[in-house]
Design an enzyme around this catalytic site. Structure first.
Site, mmCIF file in Angstrom:
data_model
loop_
_atom_site.group_PDB
_atom_site.id
_atom_site.type_symbol
_atom_site.label_atom_id
_atom_site.label_comp_id
_atom_site.label_asym_id
_atom_site.label_seq_id
_atom_site.Cartn_x
_atom_site.Cartn_y
_atom_site.Cartn_z
ATOM 1 N N LYS A 152 0.834 -1.206 0.000
ATOM 2 C CA LYS A 152 0.000 0.000 0.000
ATOM 3 C C LYS A 152 0.868 1.255 0.000
ATOM 4 C CE LYS A 152 -3.773 -2.536 2.157
ATOM 5 N NZ LYS A 152 -4.414 -2.975 3.419
ATOM 6 N N GLN A 176 -4.043 -1.532 9.746
ATOM 7 C CA GLN A 176 -3.958 -2.838 9.091
ATOM 8 C C GLN A 176 -4.569 -3.904 10.008
ATOM 9 O OE1 GLN A 176 -2.875 -3.509 5.917
ATOM 10 N NE2 GLN A 176 -3.527 -5.612 6.268
ATOM 11 N N ASP A 190 -10.381 3.605 4.807
ATOM 12 C CA ASP A 190 -10.475 2.156 4.663
ATOM 13 C C ASP A 190 -11.898 1.668 4.970
ATOM 14 O OD1 ASP A 190 -9.166 -0.260 3.988
ATOM 15 O OD2 ASP A 190 -8.790 -0.749 6.090
#
Lengths: 280, 280
Positions: free
Chosen positions: B53, B97, B120
């Site tokens: 990413k 994450q 996200d």
């Protein structure tokens, strides 16, 4: 074979006994629980629903504050009114009777409710809590349906549940609650093709669209658990009721099924909100 | 017949061209978009995902700030760290994450992300927005899958879509997005009985559990649209891939299907967040 009855009147009565006891404890401490009802316009059905809820409140010792607003009110004025109730320390729970008139942004009005007072479970915060299995208030109708199924110890894990309807306060959270109980869940709606076949495979059916007798008895799997969450004029539900009794294993009647459970949930959540505020 | 390819690499590339253009406008105005990545512990797969990413960010002109935390960190410390990023005016987007180590309350950590920086799409606010069709950031993998289907003009209205898996950031929001596009949606999961039969009736399948080749090719309806959102060691997806190519009408490969779309969505939403902040 005649189906067994999912008797919402009887189950709601038991719930309200507990609500009444808890409300009296709060009253004795000088903190009587208090629900604000907000009604916009003068739709007859909505007025009837609000009156029923207010009456039921008084029977269990919950005070209510009725706020009736003109049908022509604007969204910002309604939002400001609800924000005032959210900020008012004398109010424990807020119910905005829906549907509101079409010119109003219903979502904006719902979001003006403090989640701690959202005893009808209509805010985004409450929806996400229901869907994600976090603590929070439940949308009263789906929450009440789950309580009704639990009262009769209907198993849900691994069973195929079909929810007909996807409204934000009924069908959508209903499916999420059933999924949280490990059912396989199918959402059907107006664009669904082959509804009859899908219903024919369902172990559990929740009909929640508001179209009289949309769900035909002959489509049901024999022995299925059928919850009729519809209500249309003339005491007609979303299920072809007399005929369905010969097919379903369990069936909620209309009236006397889901309706009383919805009100019981509202009052129970109002007392819970009041207890939390009193303890805080 | 061999299935047509849902090519995530090609579609993501097109999306990233637009992202790159928009990032350069912001950079020229002295407001380069900036993503904070938060990694807890040293799981190899998670480290790889974060590195991918971050690399992709730099390729399109998004700055990144990597925060790597010890696996033993407590929930309150992690929450405080994320709250600091939420408050930091130099940060446009925040990626935590996942999965985080088991002793951490992942939901508490997600909720520490300011919804305006939730690029996200993991907060309750984002989930409710997706489910209720309100504006908001999308969970990147389901959002990316929808974009992939749209890129190939796959019709969804009235089709039966089966989502296998119900995680809070993939299966659950995926079903809500498909329902919002008027598909009939079934959620299957580990407790589902008769998965093969249910899949055999599906027009669209999204496999999202992380169990290699759980979905067998012989279960699929010929011509079905099959999205493989799983990834396990050895480039194995959740679908029995080589065999499925002979049955499905459309199939997303692993790798090169869903993975690039997830990253593209993350970067696109980061630029969107930066644009909004620059404009505000």
């Amino acid at each position: 074979m005649t189906s067994q009855v999912l008797d919402g009147v009887a189950v709601a009565k038991e719930i309200l006994k507990g609500v009444s006891r808890r409300a009296s404890v709060l009253r004795d401490a000088g903190r009587a629980p208090r629900l604000a009802t907000v009604l916009v316009g003068d739709d007859d059905a909505s007025k009837t629903y609000v009156r029923m809820k207010v009456n039921r409140c008084s029977e269990v010792g919950i005070e209510s504050v009725r706020i009736d607003l003109d049908a022509e009110i604007s969204t910002p004025v309604l939002v400001a009114q609800i924000e005032a109730l959210s900020a008012d320390p004398a109010i424990d729970g807020i119910l905005l009777q829906h549907p509101v008139p079409g010119h109003i942004d219903e979502r904006a009005a719902f979001e003006a409710i403090d989640p701690a007072k959202d005893v009808d479970g209509v805010t985004r915060t409450s929806f996400a809590a229901m869907a994600l299995g976090n603590p929070g208030f439940q949308s009263c109708t789906p929450g009440g349906i789950l309580r009704l199924l639990d009262a009769y110890e209907i198993p849900l894990e691994g069973r195929h549940a079909v929810v007909v309807g996807r409204s934000h306060i009924l069908g959508l959270p209903m499916g999420m609650l059933l999924l949280g109980r490990d059912a396989t869940v199918t959402y059907c709606h107006s664009r669904t093709r082959g509804l009859a076949e899908i219903l024919g495979r369902a172990d559990v059916v929740v009909a929640a669209v508001g179209t009289p007798e949309l769900v035909r008895a002959r489509w049901l799997k024999p022995g299925a658990v059928v919850v009729d969450a519809g209500y249309s004029a003339g005491d007609r539900g979303d299920v072809e009721q007399p005929a369905a009794r010969e097919v379903a294993g369990w069936l909620s009647p209309v009236p006397g099924g889901v309706g009383p459970m919805t009100i019981a949930m509202l009052l129970e959540q109002t007392v819970t909100a009041a207890e939390r505020r009193a303890g805080g």
